[in-house]
Design a protein around this motif. Structure first.
Motif: not given
Length: 191
Positions: A81-84, A90-93, A95-101, A159-170
């Motif tokens: 669920d945390l991963i979800a 990631a769908a909303y931030v 230039r994050n790496a998760l969305k691009l990948k 990288p900052l967008a990716t870090a923010v994505t992970v932090l906000l998601g968690l």
């Protein structure tokens, strides 16, 4: 359980229009206009969602237990669920790496969320609800991957967008597990 099934048919059926009836959707948008289509889509989605919530709430009261998941699967479900949550964020931030990948992290988030709940719930209403969402997400993701992709601009991950994505998601996932799940669903996953 009829209310739950009706809600699932409305909500997931509407969310499958691009998969099974894209030409019809395009014709309706042409006939109605984009804004009225989106308003109708939102209204029918909301009605379906409300029916799902009411139907699942009713069905849970006298649920048939198909199996009792071991405690380890409930712990795994919390991690999933945390991963979800991270995938949905990631769908909303931009230039994050998760969305691009991954290209479609929202649908992947639904897949992970549904799987997590299937692992941790063994009742008939849960299997119906989360199984339907998992099946829909698998079909929708496959459909999305087969559609032509618009030409991509040279966008690199930030990288900052990716870090923010992970932090906000968690943080969102933990907060929901700690307080929101109990308030909205009546179950406290963290005790």
């Amino acid at each position: 359980m009829g209310t739950l099934i009706a809600g699932l048919l409305l909500f997931l059926g509407l969310h499958s229009v691009r998969v099974f009836a894209d030409d019809w959707r395009t014709a309706m948008v042409g006939r109605m206009g984009l804004l009225p289509w989106k308003a109708s889509y939102a209204l029918v989605s909301l009605i379906g969602f409300v029916l799902i919530v009411i139907g699942y709430g009713e069905a849970r009261q006298q649920a048939v237990v198909l199996w009792t998941p071991p405690l380890a699967l409930r712990h795994l479900a919390m991690l999933l669920d945390l991963i979800a949550f991270v995938l949905v964020v990631a769908a909303y931030v931009p230039r994050n790496a998760l969305k691009l990948k991954l290209k479609h992290p929202m649908v992947l988030g639904v897949k992970v969320w549904a799987l997590a709940h299937l692992l941790s719930k063994g009742t008939l209403p849960a299997v119906l609800l989360f199984g339907a969402f998992l099946l829909w997400a698998i079909i929708d993701f496959r459909s999305l991957r087969q559609r032509p992709v618009a030409p991509a601009f040279a966008v690199s991950a930030n990288p900052l967008a990716t870090a923010v994505t992970v932090l906000l998601g968690l943080v969102a996932g933990f907060a929901f597990a700690r307080w929101g799940h109990l308030a909205l669903i009546g179950v406290a996953p963290l005790g």
